[in-house]
Design a protein around this motif. Structure first.
Motif, PDB file in Angstrom:
ATOM      1  N   TYR A 443       5.488  -5.112   0.159  1.00 16.03           N
ATOM      2  CA  TYR A 443       4.245  -4.355   0.217  1.00 16.03           C
ATOM      3  C   TYR A 443       3.846  -4.297   1.680  1.00 16.03           C
ATOM      4  O   TYR A 443       3.689  -5.315   2.328  1.00 16.03           O
ATOM      5  CB  TYR A 443       3.142  -5.058  -0.596  1.00 16.03           C
ATOM      6  CG  TYR A 443       1.911  -4.197  -0.795  1.00 16.03           C
ATOM      7  CD1 TYR A 443       1.672  -3.578  -2.020  1.00 16.03           C
ATOM      8  CD2 TYR A 443       0.995  -3.987   0.232  1.00 16.03           C
ATOM      9  CE1 TYR A 443       0.558  -2.784  -2.204  1.00 16.03           C
ATOM     10  CE2 TYR A 443      -0.103  -3.181   0.049  1.00 16.03           C
ATOM     11  CZ  TYR A 443      -0.324  -2.596  -1.169  1.00 16.03           C
ATOM     12  OH  TYR A 443      -1.421  -1.797  -1.361  1.00 16.03           O
ATOM     13  N   MET A 445       1.851  -1.441   4.788  1.00 17.05           N
ATOM     14  CA  MET A 445       0.820  -0.414   4.896  1.00 17.05           C
ATOM     15  C   MET A 445       1.376   0.967   4.569  1.00 17.05           C
ATOM     16  O   MET A 445       0.638   1.937   4.465  1.00 17.05           O
ATOM     17  CB  MET A 445       0.218  -0.408   6.304  1.00 17.05           C
ATOM     18  CG  MET A 445      -0.571  -1.646   6.634  1.00 17.05           C
ATOM     19  SD  MET A 445      -1.773  -2.050   5.369  1.00 17.05           S
ATOM     20  CE  MET A 445      -2.925  -0.710   5.602  1.00 17.05           C
ATOM     21  N   HIS A 465       1.997   4.791  -0.391  1.00 18.77           N
ATOM     22  CA  HIS A 465       0.554   4.885  -0.585  1.00 18.77           C
ATOM     23  C   HIS A 465       0.093   6.312  -0.364  1.00 18.77           C
ATOM     24  O   HIS A 465      -0.762   6.818  -1.064  1.00 18.77           O
ATOM     25  CB  HIS A 465      -0.172   3.971   0.397  1.00 18.77           C
ATOM     26  CG  HIS A 465       0.200   2.539   0.246  1.00 18.77           C
ATOM     27  ND1 HIS A 465       0.384   1.963  -0.991  1.00 18.77           N
ATOM     28  CD2 HIS A 465       0.417   1.572   1.157  1.00 18.77           C
ATOM     29  CE1 HIS A 465       0.699   0.695  -0.815  1.00 18.77           C
ATOM     30  NE2 HIS A 465       0.728   0.440   0.472  1.00 18.77           N
ATOM     31  N   ASP A 466       0.661   6.930   0.657  1.00 17.02           N
ATOM     32  CA  ASP A 466       0.293   8.299   0.962  1.00 17.02           C
ATOM     33  C   ASP A 466       1.217   9.213   0.164  1.00 17.02           C
ATOM     34  O   ASP A 466       2.327   9.519   0.587  1.00 17.02           O
ATOM     35  CB  ASP A 466       0.451   8.537   2.458  1.00 17.02           C
ATOM     36  CG  ASP A 466      -0.110   9.869   2.867  1.00 17.02           C
ATOM     37  OD1 ASP A 466      -0.381  10.689   1.964  1.00 17.02           O
ATOM     38  OD2 ASP A 466      -0.280  10.091   4.065  1.00 17.02           O
ATOM     39  N   GLU A 628      -1.128  -2.542  13.609  1.00 15.25           N
ATOM     40  CA  GLU A 628      -0.827  -1.128  13.829  1.00 15.25           C
ATOM     41  C   GLU A 628      -0.589  -0.828  15.292  1.00 15.25           C
ATOM     42  O   GLU A 628       0.105   0.130  15.629  1.00 15.25           O
ATOM     43  CB  GLU A 628      -1.977  -0.276  13.292  1.00 15.25           C
ATOM     44  CG  GLU A 628      -1.980  -0.262  11.784  1.00 15.25           C
ATOM     45  CD  GLU A 628      -2.976   0.698  11.203  1.00 15.25           C
ATOM     46  OE1 GLU A 628      -3.818   1.202  11.960  1.00 15.25           O
ATOM     47  OE2 GLU A 628      -2.892   0.939   9.998  1.00 15.25           O
ATOM     48  N   PHE A 679      -6.540  -5.656   6.867  1.00 19.05           N
ATOM     49  CA  PHE A 679      -6.353  -5.001   5.577  1.00 19.05           C
ATOM     50  C   PHE A 679      -5.837  -6.035   4.604  1.00 19.05           C
ATOM     51  O   PHE A 679      -4.815  -6.669   4.861  1.00 19.05           O
ATOM     52  CB  PHE A 679      -5.334  -3.858   5.669  1.00 19.05           C
ATOM     53  CG  PHE A 679      -5.670  -2.832   6.699  1.00 19.05           C
ATOM     54  CD1 PHE A 679      -6.969  -2.380   6.831  1.00 19.05           C
ATOM     55  CD2 PHE A 679      -4.704  -2.333   7.540  1.00 19.05           C
ATOM     56  CE1 PHE A 679      -7.288  -1.436   7.774  1.00 19.05           C
ATOM     57  CE2 PHE A 679      -5.022  -1.394   8.501  1.00 19.05           C
ATOM     58  CZ  PHE A 679      -6.315  -0.944   8.618  1.00 19.05           C
ATOM     59  N   LYS A 695      -2.935  -0.506  -9.327  1.00 14.93           N
ATOM     60  CA  LYS A 695      -2.571  -0.565  -7.912  1.00 14.93           C
ATOM     61  C   LYS A 695      -3.657  -1.283  -7.129  1.00 14.93           C
ATOM     62  O   LYS A 695      -4.831  -0.935  -7.237  1.00 14.93           O
ATOM     63  CB  LYS A 695      -2.442   0.860  -7.373  1.00 14.93           C
ATOM     64  CG  LYS A 695      -1.044   1.395  -7.405  1.00 14.93           C
ATOM     65  CD  LYS A 695      -1.024   2.765  -6.780  1.00 14.93           C
ATOM     66  CE  LYS A 695       0.213   2.961  -5.960  1.00 14.93           C
ATOM     67  NZ  LYS A 695       0.185   4.244  -5.262  1.00 14.93           N
ATOM     68  N   PRO A 696      -3.289  -2.280  -6.366  1.00 15.71           N
ATOM     69  CA  PRO A 696      -4.335  -3.002  -5.637  1.00 15.71           C
ATOM     70  C   PRO A 696      -5.023  -2.102  -4.615  1.00 15.71           C
ATOM     71  O   PRO A 696      -4.374  -1.289  -3.968  1.00 15.71           O
ATOM     72  CB  PRO A 696      -3.576  -4.128  -4.946  1.00 15.71           C
ATOM     73  CG  PRO A 696      -2.162  -3.737  -4.956  1.00 15.71           C
ATOM     74  CD  PRO A 696      -1.955  -2.836  -6.118  1.00 15.71           C
ATOM     75  N   VAL A 697      -6.316  -2.253  -4.524  1.00 15.34           N
ATOM     76  CA  VAL A 697      -7.096  -1.503  -3.538  1.00 15.34           C
ATOM     77  C   VAL A 697      -7.349  -2.409  -2.349  1.00 15.34           C
ATOM     78  O   VAL A 697      -7.724  -3.560  -2.501  1.00 15.34           O
ATOM     79  CB  VAL A 697      -8.431  -1.049  -4.150  1.00 15.34           C
ATOM     80  CG1 VAL A 697      -9.305  -0.413  -3.086  1.00 15.34           C
ATOM     81  CG2 VAL A 697      -8.172  -0.078  -5.267  1.00 15.34           C
ATOM     82  N   LEU A 698      -7.091  -1.870  -1.190  1.00 13.61           N
ATOM     83  CA  LEU A 698      -7.212  -2.699   0.005  1.00 13.61           C
ATOM     84  C   LEU A 698      -8.670  -2.837   0.411  1.00 13.61           C
ATOM     85  O   LEU A 698      -9.459  -1.928   0.251  1.00 13.61           O
ATOM     86  CB  LEU A 698      -6.421  -2.071   1.152  1.00 13.61           C
ATOM     87  CG  LEU A 698      -4.944  -1.876   0.895  1.00 13.61           C
ATOM     88  CD1 LEU A 698      -4.269  -1.341   2.122  1.00 13.61           C
ATOM     89  CD2 LEU A 698      -4.302  -3.189   0.509  1.00 13.61           C
ATOM     90  N   LEU A 700     -11.153  -3.881   3.680  1.00 12.78           N
ATOM     91  CA  LEU A 700     -11.142  -4.040   5.130  1.00 12.78           C
ATOM     92  C   LEU A 700     -12.076  -5.179   5.494  1.00 12.78           C
ATOM     93  O   LEU A 700     -13.230  -5.193   5.082  1.00 12.78           O
ATOM     94  CB  LEU A 700     -11.629  -2.765   5.814  1.00 12.78           C
ATOM     95  CG  LEU A 700     -10.828  -1.511   5.554  1.00 12.78           C
ATOM     96  CD1 LEU A 700     -11.400  -0.361   6.330  1.00 12.78           C
ATOM     97  CD2 LEU A 700      -9.398  -1.735   5.962  1.00 12.78           C
TER      98      LEU A 700
ATOM     99  N   ASN B  31      -5.247   8.696  -1.809  1.00 16.38           N
ATOM    100  CA  ASN B  31      -3.833   8.385  -1.635  1.00 16.38           C
ATOM    101  C   ASN B  31      -3.221   9.300  -0.598  1.00 16.38           C
ATOM    102  O   ASN B  31      -2.055   9.620  -0.638  1.00 16.38           O
ATOM    103  CB  ASN B  31      -3.076   8.432  -2.961  1.00 16.38           C
ATOM    104  CG  ASN B  31      -3.185   9.758  -3.637  1.00 16.38           C
ATOM    105  OD1 ASN B  31      -3.575  10.738  -3.008  1.00 16.38           O
ATOM    106  ND2 ASN B  31      -2.851   9.814  -4.910  1.00 16.38           N
ATOM    107  N   LEU B  32      -4.060   9.718   0.319  1.00 11.76           N
ATOM    108  CA  LEU B  32      -3.532  10.505   1.421  1.00 11.76           C
ATOM    109  C   LEU B  32      -4.207  10.044   2.699  1.00 11.76           C
ATOM    110  O   LEU B  32      -5.214   9.351   2.683  1.00 11.76           O
ATOM    111  CB  LEU B  32      -3.773  11.997   1.205  1.00 11.76           C
ATOM    112  CG  LEU B  32      -5.145  12.567   1.600  1.00 11.76           C
ATOM    113  CD1 LEU B  32      -5.092  14.057   1.526  1.00 11.76           C
ATOM    114  CD2 LEU B  32      -6.237  12.030   0.743  1.00 11.76           C
ATOM    115  N   PRO B  49      -4.742   5.836   2.816  1.00  7.86           N
ATOM    116  CA  PRO B  49      -4.283   5.540   1.459  1.00  7.86           C
ATOM    117  C   PRO B  49      -4.640   4.116   1.027  1.00  7.86           C
ATOM    118  O   PRO B  49      -4.522   3.178   1.822  1.00  7.86           O
ATOM    119  CB  PRO B  49      -2.773   5.739   1.531  1.00  7.86           C
ATOM    120  CG  PRO B  49      -2.443   5.906   2.965  1.00  7.86           C
ATOM    121  CD  PRO B  49      -3.668   6.329   3.663  1.00  7.86           C
ATOM    122  N   GLN B  50      -5.081   3.994  -0.174  1.00  9.33           N
ATOM    123  CA  GLN B  50      -5.373   2.703  -0.817  1.00  9.33           C
ATOM    124  C   GLN B  50      -6.569   1.990  -0.208  1.00  9.33           C
ATOM    125  O   GLN B  50      -6.798   0.831  -0.497  1.00  9.33           O
ATOM    126  CB  GLN B  50      -4.155   1.767  -0.795  1.00  9.33           C
ATOM    127  CG  GLN B  50      -3.002   2.222  -1.642  1.00  9.33           C
ATOM    128  CD  GLN B  50      -3.396   2.528  -3.054  1.00  9.33           C
ATOM    129  OE1 GLN B  50      -3.280   3.644  -3.508  1.00  9.33           O
ATOM    130  NE2 GLN B  50      -3.889   1.540  -3.774  1.00  9.33           N
TER     131      GLN B  50
END
Lengths: 939, 211
Positions: A443, A445, A465-466, A628, A679, A695-698, A700, B31-32, B49-50
């Motif tokens: 898993y 980013m 994810h995207d 990042e 994250f 799906k786990p939600v991140l 911040l 998800n984008l 995303p997410q």
């Protein structure tokens, strides 16, 4: 020797006939568990306050013949005449499952030392080894002629000893499931009498096996050779029916059919204490702490004999042997098995086998042609059973690793490894395998790779994810049992550990798109095993059990093979860079992992960084990766995030601490970070990792230094100050680097300037709070840190407004000094004076002055812009301060708040010209205002 | 506004109310990856995303329709919370605090984000129940207008849809009571039976609104 009497309490009813009763201590000494073969209830007594009513577990339909507690006392197992073995939560006593059933009554149950395997046996033929997690039967050991009355796992987890009612002892080797030694008729033959049981017991260090002898004695047998070493003979006039080692192995308690208990000093082979009872004692248990022995007689009466060993002698719980130093060797033997989620699956295969089905799904591909005769089956079993110790090692590793900061892992069925050891290799972003559930093997980013075992195969899914920009990757069926995976934009890499001889460790790479067909490739490793994999742009790295770092190209070319210094912990790739963490040495006695990291640049073939990886005492590494911005970061099981910086000659900075959040009911599962945010997935305790669905939600979380509680009471400001400083130093470094390599630094300069202004703003607020807190020396130090002249002037105005003329005077001096040094600095380029302002900031501030800057690497146009921009801002700031100064100072703190607010306003650049300035009224539509009128009319 | 042209039928249509409710903020998990969107009503995003973010409902629905996000059902729309509200609603005289546009929001989510709401049938029936209980309360509550002379009604925590439904009736009823009770009216009726209502009524009605 004196003879005392002891009062016993009724625990279980008995119908005047003697019945087999059992007693156990919980490992913390708080509870005593009793049962009787003539009573269907299991009784949990409170040992601290015996007056409390005991808890009865009446799940069995008939009498309970055997009890066992898992070593960490979270799980209680019971065997009964009703042919079932049941598991309960302990000490709660909630029924959990019927873990296995027999066709005849059970006589003995036992947990192994990690609690992952339960052995059960009785009148049936064969001893069942049951996996406690999923209830699958790992193996059936057949060889006893009579009913098995006692089972004992060797403390080192290599052997199982069993004893039947005919007096035959068998040593089983756990790894292969084969019989090592069969000692016939060495213990009393009880025939079909089930009210007494033959018993055997390993000494706590595992070196001796104690078995009742034929001459009313206790005979000791050697661990490995099963030779008779010596016997304890004394005052027992009838055969011994129970014996129990003291926790330190120095004493042994034996009870005979002659209704007495003797306590022996094993070293001196001498009995030191005795106790007579009115009935035969059928079971005894040493208290894990202190000096007490719980006993229960055949009538179901129990009591605690305290002190059992005369207080003049060494306590039975002193110097409990630490098996760890010895067993580490064993772990190392087995630790090929780490990260093996399919192990439980293979055990379930065996389960089918034991019921006579020779169809083995996981083996199909390997032996499609072979005839399944008995020999082949045996061999198969051996192969599979080899994985049993591995499974345990893996579980210990994974749970030890995810040990949550509060140690509240009690709800887990499995024990957390009590003793810290060198942590196992792991992939960042992987979750432990859970039977029947999908789990993450990667898993990050970018996306996730999940796998689920199903009928011996695994189904692997890759999700980005995207969803709009990532490629769509079809699910794949995994015949190898991959446990490690790595994912980037270009492709995915998978690897599996080896399972037995036939299933070699394999590394596979699947690109997501390629111009050529069949660009997927795989490598097999003979005699070595992949421990960690990493993926970068155009390369795949695999670190193996031989401490080799193997680097392959995207196309599958074997490019480099390097040797690493120690066993790998984890590896992670980011573009050209590969970071590897290895063990340096065994962990310190203070539970600190000794880790080292290295960063390689793969295309250049260079090693850019190397050093020790810091860790919190008692923690293990749980996540490792790049931010990042490409900064190396690590996260440990105590919830501390560390980021590698170039400050102070390359060090790690603690940038986040979960304990500072003060949310003990939440666990943080890190997935990545950027310059200012972490994250992560927040899991409700005791869960330490997320499930795949939903799906786990991140979440911040702000990065923050673990600051000490200051007397200033402006922790947020102080944190912001340090964060800004850190970012500034990073940007300045990259500016220097880019300038050195002759690149354009304009955008970075902009960023640096913005940071500086925000840093100055933060410092001004800190000065204000210092003045309010009467910390004037600190305020002066802060003023020296201001980088812009205007900010210093602002600070002067601020302190004047706060009626601190003394301070204002000093500020003025500092300003003059600064201006002086700047003029000098400008006329003499590259003169690094004592000024704390960096080169860039000096450049930026020098623009204000008519003197031309020779060190300036800003474009002229840009410089003009900057000046304009800055002047505008500072003027505004001055205005507020003046405004404030003119007004009477009623409440200083309020005013400071005002400054702060104003600063925020000026800093929020209106990106949208139509956006409303105030954010608390985001809805400005016509309808809204109408609505408000309407609302008013309703009142 | 529908009411400006015709003062007595000041009700919105359900669609109009829904339109208003679409400005409420809701949390989505995109998800984008998308940069910040700059709108007249404010800036929303950036979208990663997410990672959950707050957007207006209309944007959430638009993204959801394109399969670019999942909507996280608001906290008050959980079964636990709604059960509590329903019980409290039944027990007490007062109205429970719910979002002003709860009817519209739940309706929008049921229409567009069925798969994102856990236990959707349960949630839906609970909201229906709450709605029924509240309307019943309003209905019985309105009886006080007729019992004694009332010039204003205070209904705390009334939602948009509920207010909208009772508005035409209540305003008109109150107006009538006011007219009947005002001394002007009595005098007027004494002096001139043929009243000229519209012009004289304007004043008192405005006063009522301001209160």
């Amino acid at each position: 020797m004196k003879i005392r009497t002891m009062k016993l309490r009724d625990a279980h009813k008995s119908d005047d006939s003697s019945s087999l009763c059992s007693v156990l201590w919980a490992s913390n000494g708080d509870h005593i568990v009793t049962s009787s073969s003539s009573d269907n209830a299991i009784c949990i007594h409170d040992a601290i306050t015996p007056s409390n009513a005991p808890k009865f577990l009446r799940n069995h339909r008939e009498g309970v013949t055997a009890l066992a507690l898992s070593p960490n006392s979270t799980c209680l197992a019971s065997g009964s005449i009703d042919h079932s073995v049941k598991l309960y939560k302990f000490p709660g006593g909630n029924f959990e499952s019927n873990i296995t059933r027999f066709t005849l009554p059970i006589r003995a149950v036992a947990f192994n030392k990690s609690g992952s395997i339960l052995a059960a046996a009785g009148d049936d033929e064969g001893i069942k080894l049951v996996n406690t997690i999923d209830g699958t039967i790992a193996r059936v050991l057949k060889g006893h002629k009579g009913s098995v009355t006692c089972l004992a796992f060797d403390p080192k987890n290599e052997y199982l000893a069993s004893l039947d009612s005919l007096g035959t002892v068998i040593y089983w080797e756990l790894q292969s499931g084969s019989t090592l030694h069969v000692l016939k008729a060495i213990a009393p033959n009880n025939g079909s009498d089930v009210s007494v049981m033959n018993i055997l017991a390993w000494s706590p260090d595992g070196e001796l096996l104690a078995v009742p002898g034929l001459k009313n004695d206790v005979v000791m047998y050697d661990r490995d050779t099963a030779e008779k070493l010596f016997s304890l003979r004394g005052d027992h006039v009838q055969p011994i029916c129970f014996l129990s080692w003291s926790p330190n192995g120095k004493y042994i308690a034996s009870s005979g059919l002659d209704k007495q208990i003797l306590i022996w000093d094993v070293d001196k082979k001498q009995d030191i204490e005795r106790q007579k009872f009115s009935e035969c004692i059928s079971c005894m248990s040493w208290k894990p702490q202190g000096n007490a022995l719980a006993v229960i007689d055949v009538m179901g009466k129990y009591g605690v004999w305290e002190p059992a060993v005369p207080s003049t002698m060494k306590s039975p719980t002193e110097d409990i042997p630490n098996l760890y130093s010895k067993s580490r060797h064993d772990f190392l033997l087995f630790d090929e098995g780490e990260e093996e989620p399919s192990a439980s699956g293979s055990l379930s295969d065996l389960n089918e086998d034991t019921h006579g089905e020779f169809e083995e799904p996981s083996r199909k591909r390997l032996r499609r042609q072979s005839n399944y005769d008995d020999d082949a089956w045996d061999q198969d079993c051996n192969d599979e059973l080899e994985s049993i110790p591995k499974v345990e090692v893996h579980k210990k590793a994974s749970y030890g690793k995810k040990d949550n900061p509060n140690g509240k892992s009690g709800s887990r069925k499995l024990m957390v490894a009590a003793d810290q050891k060198m942590q196992e290799a792991f992939q960042p972003g992987a979750t432990p395998a859970q039977p029947g559930k999908r789990h993450f093997i990667c898993y990050n980013m970018l996306g996730s790779i999940t796998t689920m075992e199903h009928d011996g195969y695994s189904h692997i899914e890759i999700d980005f994810h995207d969803t709009s920009s990532g490629p769509r990757v079809p699910a794949m069926t995994d015949y190898f049992g991959f446990t490690m995976a790595s994912l980037n934009e270009k492709g995915s890499a998978f690897a599996n550990p080896c399972k037995g001889d036939k299933n070699m460790s394999t590394l596979m790479y699947r690109p997501f798109s390629s111009w050529a067909n069949n660009s997927e490739w795989s490598m097999r490793f003979e005699g070595e095993e992949v421990r960690a994999i990493a993926l970068g742009s155009g390369w795949v790295a695999a670190i193996t059990s031989l401490n080799f770092l193997r680097i392959f190209t995207e196309g599958g070319l074997q490019r480099h093979i390097l040797c690493l210094d120690g066993p790998v912990v984890t590896a992670v790739g980011n573009k050209d860079e590969l970071a590897i963490v290895t063990h340096v040495s065994p962990s310190l006695p203070t539970d600190e992992q000794m880790l080292e990291f290295r960063v390689f640049n793969i295309p250049h073939g260079s090693q850019t960084l190397r050093g020790r990886l810091p860790s919190t005492p008692g923690s293990s590494l749980t996540w490792f990766g790049f931010s990042e911005e490409g900064q190396l970061s690590s996260f440990d099981s105590k919830g501390v995030l560390r980021v590698f910086t170039n400050q102070f000659g390359s060090t790690w900075l603690p940038l986040f601490s979960a304990s500072k959040l003060k949310k003990s009911e939440e666990n943080i599962w890190v997935t990545g970070l950027n310059g200012s945010k972490l994250f992560c997935v927040v899991c409700k305790s005791p869960e330490t990792f997320p499930q795949c669905t939903p799906k786990p939600v991140l979440t911040l979380l702000d990065l923050s230094f673990p600051l000490a509680s200051s007397d200033l009471g402006a922790d947020n400001l102080e944190n912001e100050f340090m964060m800004n400083n850190m970012h500034l130093s990073r940007i300045q470094r990259s500016i220097e680097e880019r300038a050195a390599s002759g690149h354009d630094t304009t955008s970075l300069d902009d960023e640096a300037f913005n940071l500086e202004t925000s840093l100055d703003r933060c410092i001004l607020r800190l000065i204000a709070s210092c003045c309010n807190g009467d910390k004037l020396v600190r305020a002066i130090e802060l003023v020296k840190l201001l980088s812009l002249e205007k900010s210093v002037r602002g600070a002067i105005k601020l302190v004047t407004a706060l009626k601190l003329p003394n301070l204002a005077e000093r500020f003025n001096d500092i300003l003059e000094e600064k201006l002086l040094s700047e003029t000098v600095g400008n006329s003499k380029p590259k003169c690094n004076g004592s000024s704390k302002t960096s080169e860039v900031s000096r450049v930026a501030s020098s623009i204000d002055h008519p003197l031309p800057s020779t060190t300036c690497f800003l474009g002229k146009r840009n410089a003009e812009e900057l000046t304009k921009d800055r002047n505008g801002k500072i003027e505004e700031k001055e205005k507020t301060i003046e405004l404030k100064a003119s007004g009477k100072l009623k409440d200083q703190s309020v005013q400071v708040n005002k400054v702060a607010k104003f600063d925020q306003l000026t800093s929020a650049r209106p990106a949208n010209p139509f956006a409303k300035a105030a954010t608390n009224q985001p809805n400005s539509s016509l309808f809204d205002s109408l609505k408000k009128i309407n609302k008013g009319s309703n009142l | 506004m529908a009411g400006t042209s015709e003062p007595h039928a000041s009700a919105f249509s359900a669609a109009e109310l829904e339109f208003l409710a679409e400005d409420d903020m809701i949390e989505i998990v995109p998800n984008l990856r998308m940069d910040t969107l700059n709108f007249i009503s404010g800036d929303f995003g950036p979208f990663r995303p997410q990672i959950a973010t707050q957007v207006p409902l209309w944007l959430a629905v638009a993204l959801k329709r394109r399969g670019k996000c999942t909507i996280r059902s608001p906290e008050w729309m959980s079964v636990d919370k709604l059960t509590q509200v329903l019980e409290a609603e039944r027990d007490s005289e007062k109205f429970q605090p719910l979002p002003f546009h709860y009817v519209e929001i739940s309706r929008l989510l049921f229409d567009h984000a069925r798969d994102d709401i856990p236990d959707i049938y349960m949630v839906r029936s609970l909201i229906e129940d709450i709605k029924d209980v509240r309307f019943h309360k309003i209905g019985t509550g309105l009886e006080i207008i007729s019992k004694e002379r009332t010039y204003a009604l205070r209904l705390k925590n009334l939602s948009a849809m509920e207010a909208n439904i009772i508005r035409p009736f209540v305003t008109r009823a109150l107006e009538t009571f006011y007219k009947l009770g005002s001394s002007d009216m009595i005098k007027e009726s004494d002096q001139a039976p043929n009243r000229q209502p519209q012009t004289t009524n304007r004043g008192p009605r405005r006063q009522l609104k301001d209160r």
